[in-house]
Motif scaffolding. Structure first.
Motif, PDB file in Angstrom:
ATOM      1  N   LYS A 143      -6.060  20.929   4.344  1.00  0.00           N
ATOM      2  CA  LYS A 143      -5.718  19.738   5.123  1.00  0.00           C
ATOM      3  C   LYS A 143      -4.576  18.970   4.450  1.00  0.00           C
ATOM      4  O   LYS A 143      -4.206  19.254   3.302  1.00  0.00           O
ATOM      5  CB  LYS A 143      -6.943  18.831   5.256  1.00  0.00           C
ATOM      6  CG  LYS A 143      -7.445  18.256   3.937  1.00  0.00           C
ATOM      7  CD  LYS A 143      -8.647  17.365   4.150  1.00  0.00           C
ATOM      8  CE  LYS A 143      -9.129  16.761   2.828  1.00  0.00           C
ATOM      9  NZ  LYS A 143     -10.232  15.811   3.025  1.00  0.00           N
ATOM     10  N   ALA A 144      -4.038  17.988   5.167  1.00  0.00           N
ATOM     11  CA  ALA A 144      -2.976  17.124   4.639  1.00  0.00           C
ATOM     12  C   ALA A 144      -1.821  17.942   4.074  1.00  0.00           C
ATOM     13  O   ALA A 144      -1.381  17.750   2.945  1.00  0.00           O
ATOM     14  CB  ALA A 144      -3.524  16.167   3.589  1.00  0.00           C
ATOM     15  N   VAL A 203      -0.313  14.134  -1.444  1.00  0.00           N
ATOM     16  CA  VAL A 203      -0.215  14.153   0.017  1.00  0.00           C
ATOM     17  C   VAL A 203       0.876  13.230   0.541  1.00  0.00           C
ATOM     18  O   VAL A 203       1.310  13.377   1.693  1.00  0.00           O
ATOM     19  CB  VAL A 203      -1.567  13.810   0.680  1.00  0.00           C
ATOM     20  CG1 VAL A 203      -2.647  14.761   0.212  1.00  0.00           C
ATOM     21  CG2 VAL A 203      -1.981  12.364   0.427  1.00  0.00           C
ATOM     22  N   GLN A 204       1.355  12.305  -0.280  1.00  0.00           N
ATOM     23  CA  GLN A 204       2.442  11.431   0.170  1.00  0.00           C
ATOM     24  C   GLN A 204       3.814  12.092   0.056  1.00  0.00           C
ATOM     25  O   GLN A 204       4.792  11.566   0.589  1.00  0.00           O
ATOM     26  CB  GLN A 204       2.420  10.121  -0.623  1.00  0.00           C
ATOM     27  CG  GLN A 204       1.316   9.176  -0.195  1.00  0.00           C
ATOM     28  CD  GLN A 204       1.405   7.824  -0.874  1.00  0.00           C
ATOM     29  OE1 GLN A 204       2.126   7.652  -1.853  1.00  0.00           O
ATOM     30  NE2 GLN A 204       0.670   6.858  -0.362  1.00  0.00           N
ATOM     31  N   LEU A 205       3.917  13.230  -0.616  1.00  0.00           N
ATOM     32  CA  LEU A 205       5.200  13.930  -0.718  1.00  0.00           C
ATOM     33  C   LEU A 205       5.498  14.548   0.644  1.00  0.00           C
ATOM     34  O   LEU A 205       4.894  15.537   1.037  1.00  0.00           O
ATOM     35  CB  LEU A 205       5.131  14.997  -1.813  1.00  0.00           C
ATOM     36  CG  LEU A 205       4.867  14.454  -3.224  1.00  0.00           C
ATOM     37  CD1 LEU A 205       4.700  15.611  -4.214  1.00  0.00           C
ATOM     38  CD2 LEU A 205       5.976  13.515  -3.682  1.00  0.00           C
ATOM     39  N   ASN A 206       6.421  13.962   1.370  1.00  0.00           N
ATOM     40  CA  ASN A 206       6.552  14.273   2.783  1.00  0.00           C
ATOM     41  C   ASN A 206       7.601  15.345   3.078  1.00  0.00           C
ATOM     42  O   ASN A 206       8.173  15.953   2.173  1.00  0.00           O
ATOM     43  CB  ASN A 206       6.793  12.990   3.584  1.00  0.00           C
ATOM     44  CG  ASN A 206       8.066  12.278   3.177  1.00  0.00           C
ATOM     45  OD1 ASN A 206       9.126  12.894   3.006  1.00  0.00           O
ATOM     46  ND2 ASN A 206       7.989  10.952   3.012  1.00  0.00           N
ATOM     47  N   GLU A 207       7.835  15.537   4.370  1.00  0.00           N
ATOM     48  CA  GLU A 207       8.675  16.651   4.806  1.00  0.00           C
ATOM     49  C   GLU A 207      10.163  16.405   4.595  1.00  0.00           C
ATOM     50  O   GLU A 207      10.974  17.296   4.867  1.00  0.00           O
ATOM     51  CB  GLU A 207       8.399  16.952   6.278  1.00  0.00           C
ATOM     52  CG  GLU A 207       7.003  17.510   6.534  1.00  0.00           C
ATOM     53  CD  GLU A 207       6.740  18.794   5.769  1.00  0.00           C
ATOM     54  OE1 GLU A 207       7.646  19.649   5.699  1.00  0.00           O
ATOM     55  OE2 GLU A 207       5.634  18.945   5.223  1.00  0.00           O
ATOM     56  N   ARG A 208      10.563  15.224   4.128  1.00  0.00           N
ATOM     57  CA  ARG A 208      11.977  15.047   3.760  1.00  0.00           C
ATOM     58  C   ARG A 208      12.334  15.933   2.573  1.00  0.00           C
ATOM     59  O   ARG A 208      13.513  16.244   2.375  1.00  0.00           O
ATOM     60  CB  ARG A 208      12.254  13.579   3.388  1.00  0.00           C
ATOM     61  CG  ARG A 208      12.231  12.614   4.537  1.00  0.00           C
ATOM     62  CD  ARG A 208      13.249  11.485   4.374  1.00  0.00           C
ATOM     63  NE  ARG A 208      13.298  10.886   3.057  1.00  0.00           N
ATOM     64  CZ  ARG A 208      14.116   9.902   2.721  1.00  0.00           C
ATOM     65  NH1 ARG A 208      14.956   9.398   3.600  1.00  0.00           N
ATOM     66  NH2 ARG A 208      14.104   9.385   1.507  1.00  0.00           N
ATOM     67  N   ILE A 209      11.336  16.283   1.777  1.00  0.00           N
ATOM     68  CA  ILE A 209      11.585  17.105   0.590  1.00  0.00           C
ATOM     69  C   ILE A 209      11.431  18.577   0.967  1.00  0.00           C
ATOM     70  O   ILE A 209      10.351  19.005   1.374  1.00  0.00           O
ATOM     71  CB  ILE A 209      10.609  16.764  -0.541  1.00  0.00           C
ATOM     72  CG1 ILE A 209      10.577  15.257  -0.811  1.00  0.00           C
ATOM     73  CG2 ILE A 209      10.968  17.529  -1.807  1.00  0.00           C
ATOM     74  CD1 ILE A 209       9.536  14.835  -1.827  1.00  0.00           C
TER      75      ILE A 209
END
Length: 395
Positions: free
Chosen positions: A55-56, A377-383
Motif C-alpha cells: 500500500k501507499a 510514503v511522503q516521497l511523491n511522484e515528482r521524484i
C-alpha cells in the motif's frame, strides 16, 4: 543581427540533449534484490506464508514495480489499503490474490468483484452490502473477516464475533478466505497490549471450531509482530515497512536481518560562499557565523522531504555529513559544507550510503520528529525512481 524567436544565431549549433541529462538530478533508487533478501529473511523467521504489504505506493518504493518483482519472487498474496491500488495492480498484470485492507465504501463493492479483489468485511452490515452486490453480479465474493481486538479502527469487537462469524458462514454469496485483526503496539517489544490482542483474537477465531466450520487463514502479525511476537505469526504474516528494510519504531529490535531497499540521492546545483552575518532561506532563520561554504540541493517539501529538517537535518556530500541550514523550501534546500569543497553535480545522499557513512530512514524520521513510515510514503511522484537488481528491467 538578432536571432529570430525559436532560432539560433549563425554559427551556434543546436545543443545536444542526451538521455543522461533528461532526468531530474534528484532520484530514488530501489534495490529489488534487497526486497528479495528481506522477503526470504522474514519467511525464514516467521515460518509461515508472507503477504507483502504494498500500500501507499509500496511505502514510497513504487507500487507496480515492487508488486511485479514480488510476484516474480513467488509471493502468493499481496495487501493494499484501497480498491484503487488493487485495480492499478490488476491493470498492470498482477494476477496474485490481493487483499484490500481498508474499510468498504458501499458504492465501490462492485469494483472489488469486477477486478477479483479480496474484501475486508468489518461488520454484519458490510457483509450484507457485499452479499447484495455479489448476488446482483452473479459472482461470489472472497472476504476476510476483520476483528477489532483493541485497535479501535474498524472491525467487529472480539466479544461480539459470534453472530458475525455465523452470518458470514451462512452467506451464499461470500467465501471466507481469512480472518484477521491489527496489532496496535507490536512495534514496542515490551508492550503488554499485544498479548491481550492475541488472546482476544484467538477467542474470536474459536467460533469456527464451535460450529464445526473449517478455520480460514488467521493473520495478525504486522512488522512489529514479525519482529517481536512469534505467537502472533499464526497462519500468515503481513510485513509492511520491514519488507523494505526499515524498523517500524525506535523501540524495535532488529530480530530479522533486513537491509534498506531505498536510497534518495540528488546533486549539487549551486555552490557559494555566504559571508559572515549573511542569512539563508525564508525567514532568515540561519545566519552564517563566519564565511561559510553553502551548496543548494534541488529537492524540497514539494517532493515530500520534511520541512521539519530545516536547520536540523543532515546529508552526505563527498562522504561526509553536513547540516541543512535555513528553512527547507518547496523545491530546494541548502547545506553548509564547512571547509569542504563541492562542485556542481556532485552527489548528495539524503537517505542511503556514501563512502563509509550512511543515513537511514529511521535517523531522518527522528530528526524530523516523526516516524519512518511517514518519511517514506511522503516521497511523491515528482521524484523519478530507478530500479536496480535482478528484476530491474521488469519494473
Amino acid at each position: 543581427m538578432n536571432a529570430r524567436a525559436g532560432t539560433l544565431p549563425d554559427g551556434v549549433e543546436e545543443p545536444r540533449v542526451t538521455t543522461a541529462f533528461t532526468q531530474r538530478p534528484t532520484r530514488i533508487r530501489v534495490d529489488l534484490d534487497a526486497i528479495s533478501d528481506n522477503l526470504r529473511a522474514i519467511q525464514a523467521h516467521a515460518g509461515v506464508p508472507v503477504m507483502p504489504i504494498v500500500k501507499a505506493n509500496a511505502y514510497g518504493h513504487g507500487l507496480v514495480p515492487v508488486a511485479r518483482h514480488l510476484q516474480a519472487q513467488g509471493a502468493t498474496r499481496l495487501g493494499v489499503a484501497f480498491v484503487e491500488e488493487g485495480i492499478a495492480l490488476r491493470e498492470a498484470g498482477i494476477t496474485l490474490p490481493i487483499l484490500v485492507l481498508g474499510g468498504i465504501f458501499g458504492p465501490q463493492v462492485g469494483l472489488f468483484l469486477h477486478h477479483d479483489l479480496e474484501l475486508t468485511v468489518s461488520s454484519i452490515a458490510k457483509l450484507r452490502q457485499v452479499e447484495a452486490a455479489a448476488e446482483a453480479l452473479g459472482r461470489r465474493a472472497a472476504i476476510h473477516l476483520k476483528i477489532d481486538t483493541g485497535m479501535g479502527r474498524i472491525g467487529v469487537r472480539h466479544d461480539s464475533a459470534g453472530p458475525f462469524v455465523e452470518a458470514a458462514l451462512a452467506s451464499r454469496w461470500c467465501e471466507i478466505r481469512g480472518i484477521y485483526s491489527h496489532l496496535a503496539c507490536a512495534d514496542d517489544p515490551d508492550s503488554p497490549m499485544t498479548a491481550r490482542q492475541l488472546e482476544r483474537f484467538l477467542q474470536a477465531c474459536a467460533y469456527f471450531e464451535r460450529v464445526g466450520a473449517p478455520m480460514p487463514v488467521r493473520h495478525l502479525a504486522n512488522s512489529g509482530g514479525v519482529l517481536h511476537f512469534s505467537g502472533t505469526h499464526l497462519d500468515m504474516v503481513r510485513p509492511g515497512i520491514l519488507l523494505y528494510g526499515v524498523l517500524p519504531d525506535a523501540a524495535s529490535r532488529p530480530a530479522v536481518p533486513v537491509r534498506p531497499a531505498l536510497s534518495l540521492v540528488s546533486q549539487v546545483v549551486y555552490f557559494k560562499v555566504v559571508r559572515a552575518g549573511g542569512t539563508v532561506s525564508y525567514g532568515a532563520t540561519w545566519t552564517a557565523p563566519a564565511d561559510t561554504r553553502v551548496v543548494t540541493v534541488p529537492i524540497g517539501y514539494g517532493d515530500g522531504w520534511p520541512r521539519a529538517l530545516s536547520s536540523h537535518g543532515q546529508v552526505l556530500v563527498s562522504g561526509e555529513r553536513h547540516r541543512v541550514v535555513g528553512r527547507v523550501c518547496m523545491d530546494q534546500f541548502m547545506v553548509a559544507i564547512g571547509a569542504s569543497s563541492a562542485c556542481n553535480e556532485d552527489e548528495v545522499v539524503l537517505i542511503g550510503r556514501q563512502g563509509d557513512q550512511e543515513i537511514r530512514v529511521e535517523e531522518v524520521a527522528a530528526a524530523a520528529g516523526t516516524i519512518p513510515y511517514e518519511v517514506l510514503v511522503q516521497l511523491n511522484e515528482r521524484i523519478p525512481r530507478e530500479y536496480v537488481g535482478a528484476d530491474a528491467s521488469a519494473g
